[in-house]
Motif scaffolding. Structure first.
Motif, PDB file in Angstrom:
ATOM      1  N   ARG A 138      49.221  39.645  39.694  1.00 39.07           N
ATOM      2  CA  ARG A 138      50.640  39.502  39.996  1.00 39.07           C
ATOM      3  C   ARG A 138      51.508  40.648  39.503  1.00 39.07           C
ATOM      4  O   ARG A 138      52.661  40.727  39.865  1.00 39.07           O
ATOM      5  CB  ARG A 138      51.160  38.196  39.399  1.00 39.07           C
ATOM      6  N   SER A 139      51.000  41.510  38.683  1.00 37.76           N
ATOM      7  CA  SER A 139      51.823  42.587  38.143  1.00 37.76           C
ATOM      8  C   SER A 139      51.958  43.714  39.163  1.00 37.76           C
ATOM      9  O   SER A 139      51.275  43.750  40.185  1.00 37.76           O
ATOM     10  CB  SER A 139      51.223  43.123  36.851  1.00 37.76           C
ATOM     11  N   TRP A 140      52.821  44.638  38.851  1.00 40.74           N
ATOM     12  CA  TRP A 140      53.048  45.792  39.699  1.00 40.74           C
ATOM     13  C   TRP A 140      51.787  46.660  39.784  1.00 40.74           C
ATOM     14  O   TRP A 140      51.557  47.359  40.763  1.00 40.74           O
ATOM     15  CB  TRP A 140      54.217  46.588  39.123  1.00 40.74           C
ATOM     16  N   PHE A 141      50.936  46.589  38.771  1.00 40.07           N
ATOM     17  CA  PHE A 141      49.732  47.409  38.703  1.00 40.07           C
ATOM     18  C   PHE A 141      48.491  46.694  39.237  1.00 40.07           C
ATOM     19  O   PHE A 141      47.392  47.232  39.161  1.00 40.07           O
ATOM     20  CB  PHE A 141      49.458  47.807  37.250  1.00 40.07           C
TER      21      PHE A 141
ATOM     22  N   ALA B 160      53.925  51.289  31.618  1.00 38.64           N
ATOM     23  CA  ALA B 160      55.159  51.357  32.409  1.00 38.64           C
ATOM     24  C   ALA B 160      55.904  52.658  32.130  1.00 38.64           C
ATOM     25  O   ALA B 160      56.415  53.297  33.050  1.00 38.64           O
ATOM     26  CB  ALA B 160      56.043  50.151  32.100  1.00 38.64           C
TER      27      ALA B 160
ATOM     28  N   ARG C 195      47.106  45.957  42.156  1.00 39.87           N
ATOM     29  CA  ARG C 195      46.272  46.590  43.187  1.00 39.87           C
ATOM     30  C   ARG C 195      45.377  47.675  42.597  1.00 39.87           C
ATOM     31  O   ARG C 195      44.206  47.804  42.932  1.00 39.87           O
ATOM     32  CB  ARG C 195      47.196  47.173  44.251  1.00 39.87           C
ATOM     33  N   TYR C 196      45.936  48.458  41.686  1.00 44.31           N
ATOM     34  CA  TYR C 196      45.186  49.556  41.082  1.00 44.31           C
ATOM     35  C   TYR C 196      44.095  49.030  40.142  1.00 44.31           C
ATOM     36  O   TYR C 196      42.974  49.535  40.137  1.00 44.31           O
ATOM     37  CB  TYR C 196      46.138  50.485  40.332  1.00 44.31           C
TER      38      TYR C 196
ATOM     39  N   TRP D 100      47.655  37.412  35.215  1.00 44.15           N
ATOM     40  CA  TRP D 100      48.927  37.986  35.639  1.00 44.15           C
ATOM     41  C   TRP D 100      48.794  39.495  35.875  1.00 44.15           C
ATOM     42  O   TRP D 100      49.261  40.019  36.883  1.00 44.15           O
ATOM     43  CB  TRP D 100      50.006  37.721  34.582  1.00 44.15           C
TER      44      TRP D 100
END
Length: 122
Positions: free
Chosen positions: A53-56, A18, A58-59, A49
């Motif tokens: 589900r995390s911001w990352f 982050a 997709r990557y 998660w």
């Protein structure tokens, strides 16, 4: 290695990733991959998660499935890297440090340029 130690390492890696998303010289990707590895061996819940589900998410999914970056991520990464390195290069008084940053920038851009891009529909 005990699961709780891997869990701690995983969360430290998520925190560093982050920070790496915002700081120019701290890479986010290696820390994300380390977190995924630690969570896969210590906590299936946190691993899910991180992957879904995390911001990352997709990557990480693109990397895990195709060893590639999602469409648009490469362009954004290159823009952020060039912008942050440019600010650092402008603000540094030392010519040697500027040259060192330019070499690191060139190596980093070459590395990112070589990563394939995958469409999310694939």
């Amino acid at each position: 290695m005990p699961a709780f130690i891997l869990l701690i390492f995983g969360w430290v890696a998520v925190a560093l990733a982050a920070l790496g998303a915002a700081l120019p010289l701290l890479p986010a990707t290696p820390f994300l991959l380390l977190a995924a590895w630690c969570f896969a061996r210590s906590s299936p819940r946190f691993h899910r998660w991180l992957l879904y589900r995390s911001w990352f998410a997709r990557y990480l999914q693109a990397w895990q499935r195709h060893r590639a970056m999602p469409k648009g991520a490469k362009f954004r990464a290159i823009c952020v890297i060039v912008l942050s390195f440019s600010v650092s290069i402008i603000l540094l008084p030392s010519v040697w440090l500027r040259l060192l940053l330019l070499m690191v920038l060139a190596a980093l851009l070459l590395f990112i340029w070589r990563i394939p891009v995958v469409d999310e529909e694939q």
